[in-house]
Design an enzyme around this catalytic site. Sequence first.
Site, PDB file in Angstrom:
ATOM      1  N   GLU A   1       0.829  -1.198   0.000  1.00  0.00           N
ATOM      2  CA  GLU A   1       0.000   0.000   0.000  1.00  0.00           C
ATOM      3  C   GLU A   1       0.868   1.255   0.000  1.00  0.00           C
ATOM      4  OE1 GLU A   1      -4.119  -1.530   2.094  1.00  0.00           O
ATOM      5  OE2 GLU A   1      -2.594  -0.638   3.399  1.00  0.00           O
TER       6      GLU A   1
ATOM      7  N   CYS B   1       3.613   8.638   0.849  1.00  0.00           N
ATOM      8  CA  CYS B   1       4.130   7.735   1.877  1.00  0.00           C
ATOM      9  C   CYS B   1       4.432   6.391   1.212  1.00  0.00           C
ATOM     10  CB  CYS B   1       3.098   7.577   2.993  1.00  0.00           C
ATOM     11  SG  CYS B   1       3.673   6.580   4.388  1.00  0.00           S
TER      12      CYS B   1
ATOM     13  N   CYS C   1       6.410  -6.463   7.998  1.00  0.00           N
ATOM     14  CA  CYS C   1       7.413  -5.831   8.863  1.00  0.00           C
ATOM     15  C   CYS C   1       7.836  -6.832   9.920  1.00  0.00           C
ATOM     16  CB  CYS C   1       6.829  -4.576   9.511  1.00  0.00           C
ATOM     17  SG  CYS C   1       8.050  -3.545  10.365  1.00  0.00           S
TER      18      CYS C   1
ATOM     19  N   CYS D   1       5.935  -3.454  16.364  1.00  0.00           N
ATOM     20  CA  CYS D   1       5.565  -2.345  17.248  1.00  0.00           C
ATOM     21  C   CYS D   1       4.101  -2.514  17.621  1.00  0.00           C
ATOM     22  CB  CYS D   1       5.801  -1.009  16.554  1.00  0.00           C
ATOM     23  SG  CYS D   1       7.540  -0.722  16.127  1.00  0.00           S
TER      24      CYS D   1
ATOM     25  N   CYS E   1       1.134  -0.452  16.040  1.00  0.00           N
ATOM     26  CA  CYS E   1       1.138  -0.299  14.582  1.00  0.00           C
ATOM     27  C   CYS E   1       0.463  -1.474  13.899  1.00  0.00           C
ATOM     28  CB  CYS E   1       2.580  -0.163  14.097  1.00  0.00           C
ATOM     29  SG  CYS E   1       2.742   0.031  12.308  1.00  0.00           S
TER      30      CYS E   1
ATOM     31  N   CYS F   1      -1.362   7.138   9.643  1.00  0.00           N
ATOM     32  CA  CYS F   1      -0.113   6.633  10.201  1.00  0.00           C
ATOM     33  C   CYS F   1      -0.371   5.415  11.087  1.00  0.00           C
ATOM     34  CB  CYS F   1       0.545   7.741  11.020  1.00  0.00           C
ATOM     35  SG  CYS F   1       2.133   7.290  11.695  1.00  0.00           S
TER      36      CYS F   1
END
Length: 408
Positions: free
Chosen positions: A124, A137, A144, A148, A151, A382
């Site tokens: 994305e 972005c 990932c 975190c 997130c 975000c």
Amino acid sequence: MAVSLDISHGNAAPAIGVAPAVTPAKPSLVGMSREELGDALRAVGVADKQVRMRVAQLWHWIYVRGFTEFDHMTNVSKELRTTLAHVYSMTRPEIVAEQISVDGTRKWLMRFPPRGAGRPVDIETVYIPEEGRGTLCVSSQVGCTLTCTFCHTGTQKLVRNLTSEEIIMQIMVARDRLGDFPDIDTPQGFSVPSEGRLVSNVVMMGMGEPLYNFDEVKKALLIASDGDGLSLSRRRITLSTSGVVPMIARTGEEIGCMLAISLHAVRDDLRDVLVPINKKYPLAELLEACRTYPGVSNARRITFEYVMLKGVNDSIADAKKLVKLLEGIPAKINLIPFNPWPGSDYECSDWEQIEVFAEVVNRAGYASPIRTPRGRDILAACGQLKSESERMKRKDREALEAASGAAG
């Protein structure tokens, strides 16, 4: 409500739903460095004495004009165009979905073809229009490894790193879809506009940790900042890291872009939970790397990103500790209201508390803008990015289970 948007323009990508998935067997010229492009030309018989000129021509057609077809390269001989088309590709990825938020934010779900024995992957990319600039972005990995806890992307396991081609293609697709490349009929010798581009800023803040894919990210960002191509100023390119300390100095020396640190806590015990890479590279090491970041100055400040989590990291004591930690570092602090996502354990801090927190930081002399959440309704804000393929797989499983139950 998310909607599909057709903004085809000149040589832009086809409208959503028109172009089938493309799996090019040929290597792409997009994402190659100038040296690699020269080698590609030599491989098809271009004489050494012509390579530099031919590289400049291809670079212009690919990155200034945004062309995807060799036939349109009018200052390249027909014979060479035919040879290049037979051996190489400039094909864009498939756009699986394109959404537009009520606030104008756009999100593209792109599908890249298999690499080696792998499978196609989805990533994305988000475009945020603002007054006087437009920020893209960009993702560096599929999934990932950092986990975190606040997130959404961290809930998707790492599939693989993106190549320089796949990173730079995100910028190319955005310019295609926004009409940011010149029309195909624009005269060849036109001047590149220095202002007015819709994609004026790039932030490596999408899916993944850029510094765990350093070589490909470096190659892509050097292409993006090349003055004879996409021509993005290095001061308008920001790389965000969660704190891969050994790679921070190399980022400044070899890429020369702006730096952002995904900080989010002022104590090691809390940051160990929120940003687990802190267990490997604790705050003292991270902040020392920031103090010595090549080129850091009041004119090239480091941005510290701080997500505001209710009752977790948003106290006045946290604000005062933050100011103390950053003492001596030319810095800007972005306060980010937490963007909720399905299954999250956190809540966003109350707005009044965010403002009080910001006041403490401002009084200490640091700019601390409160980032206005953008694209929440299309999960583009975000911390909300996650490959749509993961959500689709879950829906497919649920549908299959429902069908099996009905059949029984």
